[in-house]
Design a protein around this motif. Structure first.
Motif, PDB file in Angstrom:
ATOM      1  N   LYS A 261     -25.062   9.948  -2.228  1.00  0.00           N
ATOM      2  CA  LYS A 261     -24.300   8.556  -2.938  1.00  0.00           C
ATOM      3  C   LYS A 261     -23.181   8.575  -2.868  1.00  0.00           C
ATOM      4  O   LYS A 261     -23.364   7.124  -2.373  1.00  0.00           O
ATOM      5  CB  LYS A 261     -25.484   8.142  -3.775  1.00  0.00           C
ATOM      6  CG  LYS A 261     -26.860   8.563  -3.409  1.00  0.00           C
ATOM      7  CD  LYS A 261     -28.168   8.177  -4.882  1.00  0.00           C
ATOM      8  CE  LYS A 261     -29.468   8.063  -4.372  1.00  0.00           C
ATOM      9  NZ  LYS A 261     -29.975   8.523  -5.906  1.00  0.00           N
ATOM     10  N   GLN A 262     -22.853   8.757  -3.618  1.00  0.00           N
ATOM     11  CA  GLN A 262     -21.624   8.998  -3.819  1.00  0.00           C
ATOM     12  C   GLN A 262     -20.724   9.395  -2.174  1.00  0.00           C
ATOM     13  O   GLN A 262     -19.174   8.454  -2.183  1.00  0.00           O
ATOM     14  CB  GLN A 262     -20.587   9.693  -4.624  1.00  0.00           C
ATOM     15  CG  GLN A 262     -21.203   9.501  -6.612  1.00  0.00           C
ATOM     16  CD  GLN A 262     -20.875  10.837  -7.079  1.00  0.00           C
ATOM     17  OE1 GLN A 262     -19.679  10.442  -7.468  1.00  0.00           O
ATOM     18  NE2 GLN A 262     -21.767  11.241  -7.841  1.00  0.00           N
ATOM     19  N   ILE A 263     -20.617   9.505  -1.526  1.00  0.00           N
ATOM     20  CA  ILE A 263     -20.297  10.653  -0.923  1.00  0.00           C
ATOM     21  C   ILE A 263     -20.615  10.013   0.509  1.00  0.00           C
ATOM     22  O   ILE A 263     -19.179   9.853   0.826  1.00  0.00           O
ATOM     23  CB  ILE A 263     -20.820  11.685  -0.358  1.00  0.00           C
ATOM     24  CG1 ILE A 263     -20.218  13.548  -1.742  1.00  0.00           C
ATOM     25  CG2 ILE A 263     -19.727  12.945   1.065  1.00  0.00           C
ATOM     26  CD1 ILE A 263     -20.445  14.684  -1.657  1.00  0.00           C
ATOM     27  N   VAL A 264     -21.614   9.420   0.656  1.00  0.00           N
ATOM     28  CA  VAL A 264     -21.581   9.157   2.064  1.00  0.00           C
ATOM     29  C   VAL A 264     -20.432   7.248   2.566  1.00  0.00           C
ATOM     30  O   VAL A 264     -20.141   7.800   3.234  1.00  0.00           O
ATOM     31  CB  VAL A 264     -23.456   8.062   2.029  1.00  0.00           C
ATOM     32  CG1 VAL A 264     -23.159   6.569   3.587  1.00  0.00           C
ATOM     33  CG2 VAL A 264     -23.745   9.419   2.195  1.00  0.00           C
ATOM     34  N   PRO A 265     -20.385   6.661   1.846  1.00  0.00           N
ATOM     35  CA  PRO A 265     -19.434   5.483   1.193  1.00  0.00           C
ATOM     36  C   PRO A 265     -17.928   6.342   1.956  1.00  0.00           C
ATOM     37  O   PRO A 265     -17.391   5.864   3.061  1.00  0.00           O
ATOM     38  CB  PRO A 265     -19.245   4.687   0.220  1.00  0.00           C
ATOM     39  CG  PRO A 265     -20.944   5.117  -0.404  1.00  0.00           C
ATOM     40  CD  PRO A 265     -20.722   6.615  -0.151  1.00  0.00           C
ATOM     41  N   LYS A 266     -17.269   6.979   0.984  1.00  0.00           N
ATOM     42  CA  LYS A 266     -15.953   7.906   1.865  1.00  0.00           C
ATOM     43  C   LYS A 266     -16.362   8.182   3.134  1.00  0.00           C
ATOM     44  O   LYS A 266     -15.580   7.712   4.125  1.00  0.00           O
ATOM     45  CB  LYS A 266     -16.330   8.870   0.839  1.00  0.00           C
ATOM     46  CG  LYS A 266     -15.377   8.072  -0.400  1.00  0.00           C
ATOM     47  CD  LYS A 266     -15.482   9.846  -1.423  1.00  0.00           C
ATOM     48  CE  LYS A 266     -15.267   9.264  -3.033  1.00  0.00           C
ATOM     49  NZ  LYS A 266     -15.129   9.678  -3.786  1.00  0.00           N
ATOM     50  N   LEU A 267     -17.606   8.642   3.547  1.00  0.00           N
ATOM     51  CA  LEU A 267     -17.207   9.401   4.661  1.00  0.00           C
ATOM     52  C   LEU A 267     -17.004   8.068   5.870  1.00  0.00           C
ATOM     53  O   LEU A 267     -16.613   8.042   6.829  1.00  0.00           O
ATOM     54  CB  LEU A 267     -18.810  10.630   4.805  1.00  0.00           C
ATOM     55  CG  LEU A 267     -18.177  11.924   4.822  1.00  0.00           C
ATOM     56  CD1 LEU A 267     -19.543  12.605   4.925  1.00  0.00           C
ATOM     57  CD2 LEU A 267     -17.205  12.517   5.115  1.00  0.00           C
ATOM     58  N   GLU A 268     -18.543   7.544   5.533  1.00  0.00           N
ATOM     59  CA  GLU A 268     -18.564   6.196   6.060  1.00  0.00           C
ATOM     60  C   GLU A 268     -17.204   5.655   7.108  1.00  0.00           C
ATOM     61  O   GLU A 268     -16.485   5.148   7.514  1.00  0.00           O
ATOM     62  CB  GLU A 268     -19.759   5.352   5.759  1.00  0.00           C
ATOM     63  CG  GLU A 268     -20.195   4.229   6.200  1.00  0.00           C
ATOM     64  CD  GLU A 268     -20.331   3.090   5.921  1.00  0.00           C
ATOM     65  OE1 GLU A 268     -20.123   2.154   6.112  1.00  0.00           O
ATOM     66  OE2 GLU A 268     -21.817   3.696   4.917  1.00  0.00           O
ATOM     67  N   THR A 269     -15.994   5.278   5.762  1.00  0.00           N
ATOM     68  CA  THR A 269     -14.981   4.692   5.685  1.00  0.00           C
ATOM     69  C   THR A 269     -14.459   5.591   6.524  1.00  0.00           C
ATOM     70  O   THR A 269     -13.276   4.787   7.736  1.00  0.00           O
ATOM     71  CB  THR A 269     -14.203   4.381   4.366  1.00  0.00           C
ATOM     72  OG1 THR A 269     -15.428   3.749   3.835  1.00  0.00           O
ATOM     73  CG2 THR A 269     -13.533   4.359   4.160  1.00  0.00           C
ATOM     74  N   LEU A 270     -14.410   6.675   6.584  1.00  0.00           N
ATOM     75  CA  LEU A 270     -12.856   7.758   7.308  1.00  0.00           C
ATOM     76  C   LEU A 270     -13.647   7.737   8.707  1.00  0.00           C
ATOM     77  O   LEU A 270     -12.819   7.885   9.503  1.00  0.00           O
ATOM     78  CB  LEU A 270     -13.239   8.898   6.686  1.00  0.00           C
ATOM     79  CG  LEU A 270     -12.558   9.321   4.954  1.00  0.00           C
ATOM     80  CD1 LEU A 270     -12.409  10.934   4.570  1.00  0.00           C
ATOM     81  CD2 LEU A 270     -10.976   8.878   5.766  1.00  0.00           C
ATOM     82  N   ILE A 271     -14.607   8.427   8.811  1.00  0.00           N
ATOM     83  CA  ILE A 271     -15.653   8.643  10.090  1.00  0.00           C
ATOM     84  C   ILE A 271     -15.107   6.874  11.248  1.00  0.00           C
ATOM     85  O   ILE A 271     -14.927   7.545  12.298  1.00  0.00           O
ATOM     86  CB  ILE A 271     -16.861   8.273  10.259  1.00  0.00           C
ATOM     87  CG1 ILE A 271     -16.622  10.227   9.602  1.00  0.00           C
ATOM     88  CG2 ILE A 271     -17.440   8.794  11.730  1.00  0.00           C
ATOM     89  CD1 ILE A 271     -18.184  10.698   9.995  1.00  0.00           C
TER      90      ILE A 271
END
Length: 281
Positions: A261-271
């Motif tokens: 839940k913490q990781i998905v927003p960061k990955l979404e932004t990067l990808i």
């Protein structure tokens, strides 16, 4: 459980998907444990259940939805693998890597791999995102290399070079976009083990000694097969838990899913930022 797939069988799976496509995907994404929420950002999506695709392995692990999501993301047509099959589920290496083979036969040239991983590097914390710069293929070194068996010359050479598995240009784009977005991007070496048991403290101390920064149970076979077939590879580990080097903590799969839940927003932004850069060319 097939040990190997023929080109005809790979193409049967590809054709099953091709018949349901609205547009030609150019990028494939593989989403790991707890990271399937990224697929929710795909627009004008077509959904294909794994069970309807010939020869395709069906994931049995919580946190893996078990379907393809195909549509538009950040200006690119993407094919998203929402959940993957693992070697520890009893699948062969050929089955685990079939989706990447199929992506290539569909004309996809770039694949972005993600996973949930345990931190080995002492400075890494749950919720961090690590850019994978290289890997240790311990499963492959011990005999379960995904390229074992008859080589399909139509896909790649018998003895492929693995000195640059992870695409250097894509990694640099990621670093630039992480800096712009204010995301503290970790970088390091991912080690792929077979699982499903988590590592002992002695395992982890050994892995740290040989240069690993994060550990998981996937990704490496897919990366090898993608590189074999000439695809560009970008990969991320979402750090889901601290390594238990002293034996004083308990690691659970629920913890892994919660960290997602913490990781998905960061990955979404990067990808999405990387995809936008690719779309602007």
């Amino acid at each position: 459980m097939p040990e190997f797939f023929s080109l005809q069988e790979i193409d049967e799976a590809a054709q099953s998907i091709r018949q349901r496509l609205k547009a030609q995907p150019s990028v494939g994404l593989v989403l790991g444990s707890g990271l399937g929420g990224l697929a929710d950002q795909v627009q004008n999506a077509v959904y294909i259940e794994y069970a309807t695709i010939p020869h395709w392995p069906v994931s049995t692990v919580p946190g893996h939805a078990g379907r393809l999501v195909i549509g538009e993301l950040a200006g690119k047509i993407v094919l998203v693998q929402q959940g993957r099959a693992h070697f520890y589920e009893g699948y062969s290496m050929a089955e685990v890597t079939l989706p990447v083979r199929v992506m290539r036969r569909l004309g996809i040239e770039t694949v972005i791999l993600t996973n949930a991983a345990g931190a080995i590097h002492p400075e890494f914390e749950p919720g961090d995102v690590m850019l994978i710069t290289d890997h240790l293929s311990l499963i492959g070194m011990t005999g379960f290399n995904p390229l074992r068996g008859p080589n399909l010359e139509e896909l790649g050479p018998r003895f492929p070079d693995m000195s640059q598995v992870y695409d250097r240009e894509l990694m640099q784009l990621t670093r630039e976009e992480a800096q712009k977005a204010g995301i503290a991007l970790r970088e390091g070496v991912y080690v792929g083990l077979s699982g499903p048991s988590f590592e002992t403290p002695a395992d982890l101390r050994f892995l740290r000694l040989i240069g690993a920064d994060a550990v998981g149970m996937s990704t490496v076979p897919e990366a090898i097969v993608a590189k074999h077939s000439g695809m560009r590879v970008l990969a991320f580990s979402g750090i889901s838990n601290k390594a238990n080097l002293d034996g004083n903590t308990i690691t659970t799969h629920e913890e892994v899913l919660e960290a997602g839940k913490q990781i998905v927003p960061k990955l979404e932004t990067l990808i999405t930022r990387v995809l936008q850069r690719l779309s602007s060319r």
